[in-house]
Enzyme design. Structure first.
Site, PDB file in Angstrom:
ATOM      1  N   GLU A 275       0.832  -1.216   0.000  1.00  0.00           N
ATOM      2  CA  GLU A 275       0.000   0.000   0.000  1.00  0.00           C
ATOM      3  C   GLU A 275       0.860   1.257   0.000  1.00  0.00           C
ATOM      4  O   GLU A 275       0.767   2.074   0.917  1.00  0.00           O
ATOM      5  CB  GLU A 275      -0.877   0.025   1.265  1.00  0.00           C
ATOM      6  CG  GLU A 275      -1.764  -1.168   1.495  1.00  0.00           C
ATOM      7  CD  GLU A 275      -2.394  -1.172   2.895  1.00  0.00           C
ATOM      8  OE1 GLU A 275      -1.939  -0.412   3.782  1.00  0.00           O
ATOM      9  OE2 GLU A 275      -3.335  -1.937   3.097  1.00  0.00           O
ATOM     10  N   ARG A 278       3.268   7.638  -0.398  1.00  0.00           N
ATOM     11  CA  ARG A 278       4.291   8.662  -0.582  1.00  0.00           C
ATOM     12  C   ARG A 278       5.259   8.335  -1.706  1.00  0.00           C
ATOM     13  O   ARG A 278       5.606   9.203  -2.506  1.00  0.00           O
ATOM     14  CB  ARG A 278       5.065   8.814   0.735  1.00  0.00           C
ATOM     15  CG  ARG A 278       6.017   9.983   0.775  1.00  0.00           C
ATOM     16  CD  ARG A 278       6.896   9.920   2.033  1.00  0.00           C
ATOM     17  NE  ARG A 278       6.128   9.752   3.238  1.00  0.00           N
ATOM     18  CZ  ARG A 278       5.626  10.757   3.975  1.00  0.00           C
ATOM     19  NH1 ARG A 278       5.837  11.994   3.602  1.00  0.00           N
ATOM     20  NH2 ARG A 278       4.932  10.507   5.062  1.00  0.00           N
ATOM     21  N   CYS A 344      -0.447  34.454   9.061  1.00  0.00           N
ATOM     22  CA  CYS A 344      -0.134  35.150  10.303  1.00  0.00           C
ATOM     23  C   CYS A 344       0.234  34.210  11.438  1.00  0.00           C
ATOM     24  O   CYS A 344      -0.447  34.182  12.470  1.00  0.00           O
ATOM     25  CB  CYS A 344      -1.320  36.015  10.706  1.00  0.00           C
ATOM     26  SG  CYS A 344      -1.719  37.161   9.397  1.00  0.00           S
ATOM     27  N   GLU A 345       1.228  33.383  11.245  1.00  0.00           N
ATOM     28  CA  GLU A 345       1.850  32.709  12.384  1.00  0.00           C
ATOM     29  C   GLU A 345       3.279  32.311  12.043  1.00  0.00           C
ATOM     30  O   GLU A 345       3.601  32.072  10.877  1.00  0.00           O
ATOM     31  CB  GLU A 345       1.037  31.523  12.901  1.00  0.00           C
ATOM     32  CG  GLU A 345       0.495  30.542  11.919  1.00  0.00           C
ATOM     33  CD  GLU A 345      -0.209  29.390  12.654  1.00  0.00           C
ATOM     34  OE1 GLU A 345       0.511  28.609  13.293  1.00  0.00           O
ATOM     35  OE2 GLU A 345      -1.437  29.289  12.578  1.00  0.00           O
TER      36      GLU A 345
HETATM   37  C1  LIG Z   1      -0.906   6.133   5.207  1.00  0.00           C
HETATM   38  C2  LIG Z   1      -1.044   4.683   4.965  1.00  0.00           C
HETATM   39  C3  LIG Z   1      -0.356   4.072   3.912  1.00  0.00           C
HETATM   40  C4  LIG Z   1       0.595   4.806   3.002  1.00  0.00           C
HETATM   41  O1  LIG Z   1       1.745   5.223   3.660  1.00  0.00           O
HETATM   42  P1  LIG Z   1       2.948   5.888   2.822  1.00  0.00           P
HETATM   43  O2  LIG Z   1       3.940   6.243   3.853  1.00  0.00           O
HETATM   44  O3  LIG Z   1       2.396   7.078   2.138  1.00  0.00           O
HETATM   45  O4  LIG Z   1       3.444   4.863   1.879  1.00  0.00           O
HETATM   46  C5  LIG Z   1      -0.578   2.726   3.686  1.00  0.00           C
HETATM   47  N1  LIG Z   1      -1.411   2.007   4.477  1.00  0.00           N
HETATM   48  C6  LIG Z   1      -2.069   2.570   5.520  1.00  0.00           C
HETATM   49  C7  LIG Z   1      -2.966   1.724   6.337  1.00  0.00           C
HETATM   50  C8  LIG Z   1      -1.905   3.917   5.798  1.00  0.00           C
HETATM   51  O5  LIG Z   1      -2.554   4.455   6.832  1.00  0.00           O
END
Ligand SMILES: *Cc1c(COP(=O)(O)O)cnc(C)c1O
Length: 420
Positions: A275, A278, A344-345
């Site tokens: 999954e 990033r 503004c911070e």
């Molecule tokens: C956020 C998340 C990802 C992705 O994470 P990355 O660091 O973007 O690869 C995958 N699985 C779950 C369950 C997440 O919460």
């Protein structure tokens, strides 16, 4: 590797000068590269070639329809964490049988919607959630295919806010309770146990925590099979980091990650799901911004740009490092700047003490590696309009989310009836 490089003295997005897009679209804006997205997808799928494998893009990193569609066209599935994300993934063309549903607290309504669609798998994170899913599914006369998200209690060695695999984090079922909860699930109506899932954190720059977690999961799969469960899916989660600071950080490559994973879990004969979020989109996006003023403070020089923390919150929220470069290559005299936005911070600071060529009002700068957790985390704080997103492919570009008008934003509010 990405497709935002210097050509003829200025930064290009693939075959287009960033300056040309900035002149047409106005600043600030996000700019994504199709080639980079496809390349990152391919690197992962090659790393797992030869295995029954599904890449489920964690859409929370960037949920723009055009981004999801680009990856869907390559064959990607989706990892979603809300009904809204599920709807976005389906709308962008990801088939339900390639969708896994993660998240620590799915509601009854969300479960119902996902069951109607016929998604591939629910990643269940607690016993109450398991019972809720069983109730919803049996009322509908359906069966929910599930994996439990196991918390393997390893230290991902990443920023505390994005570390999720330690026993003190809110995520998953403790490894020590895993066999027990699989036993409970096997007896529940509307539930079919098919897999094991984990996700230990984000922006990991070392393979060791992954390897340790995968070893624990492999042992668990063997134990569960002894207990009579039919485990055919292992979902390894996401989390592989990217080089935000290309000078000093070299996270492992997807190829190395894939080899390690296959070595540790390959013999189990399971379908492997990953999954990543990033790594697919992070370096496939930049934020393009224009200098409004250069301000000389008592002992610091501020580059005040037209992007702000509401557009890209990572530096103020996670102390994240982003490389920042001038669009025009310039060998001339350099200055040291603090790069800040107009909000503004004091938290509205992108970077401190960066050496850049001497810049003036109107010059363009690029914040690199902004494709993940950028646009999706933006807000209209200070009544600033959400910024456009642009997708480049070769020498073409398209606006994939337009800049809203002020009326669009203010018009969301309504007066109470007694205020007329
Ligand atoms: C956020 C998340 C990802 C992705 O994470 P990355 O660091 O973007 O690869 C995958 N699985 C779950 C369950 C997440 O919460």
């Amino acid at each position: 590797m990405d497709h935002f490089g210097f050509k003829q003295g200025e930064i290009y997005a693939e075959d287009l000068p960033v300056r040309t897009i900035a002149e047409a679209v106005g600043t600030p804006f996000y700019c994504y590269s199709t080639e980079t997205l496809i390349r990152h997808y391919n690197v992962f799928s090659q790393a797992f070639s030869g295995h029954d494998f599904l890449l489920c893009y964690a859409v929370k990193a960037n949920t723009n329809q055009a981004i999801i569609k680009t990856l869907a066209d390559q064959g990607a599935g989706a990892d979603v964490v809300s009904e809204g994300e599920l709807r976005r993934a389906l709308k962008a063309g990801i088939p339900p049988e390639k969708i896994v549903y993660s998240g620590v607290a799915k509601t009854k309504q969300e479960m119902q919607f996902a069951l109607e669609q016929g998604i591939f798998q629910f990643n269940v994170e607690s016993e109450p959630e398991l019972h809720q899913l069983s109730t919803v599914a049996s009322h509908m006369g359906k069966t929910a295919a599930i994996a439990f998200r196991i918390n393997p209690d390893v230290d991902a060695k990443t920023h505390a806010k994005i570390s999720t695999g330690k026993s003190e984090n809110k995520f998953g079922i403790p490894l020590s309770h895993a066999r027990e909860i699989y036993g409970i699930a096997a007896k529940l109506p509307g539930i079919r146990v098919q897999g094991v899932d984990l996700h230990i954190g984000s922006q990991l720059t070392d393979l060791a925590p992954f390897a340790e977690a995968f070893r624990r999961i492999a042992t668990l799969v063997e134990d569960l099979r002894v207990d009579g469960h039919d485990i055919s899916v292992i979902d390894l989660g996401g989390g592989l980091g990217i080089p935000y600071d290309r000078e000093s950080s070299k996270p492992p490559l997807p190829t190395e990650y894939g080899q390690m994973a296959k070595r540790i879990i390959g013999h189990l004969g399971c379908k492997i799901i990953i999954e990543p979020g990033r790594l697919l989109v992070g370096n496939a996006g930049i934020l393009v911004s224009r200098v409004i003023y250069v301000k000389q403070g008592e002992n610091r020089k501020f580059l005040i740009i037209d992007a702000a923390m509401n557009d890209l919150v990572r530096p103020s929220m996670y102390d994240a490092y982003h490389e920042i470069v001038a669009v025009k290559e310039n060998e001339g005299p350099a200055s040291t700047y603090d790069i800040v936005g107009p909000v503004c911070e004091t938290g509205d600071t992108f970077a401190r003490d960066r050496d850049l060529p001497d810049l003036n009002s109107g010059d363009l700068v690029v914040i690199r590696s902004a494709g993940a957790y950028g646009a999706v985390m933006s807000s209209t704080y200070n009544t600033r309009r959400l910024i456009p997103e642009v997708l480049v492919k070769g020498g073409k570009y398209a606006i994939i989310r337009a800049r809203p008008t002020y009326d669009d934003i203010i018009g969301l509010d309504e007066l109470a009836e007694w205020q007329d």
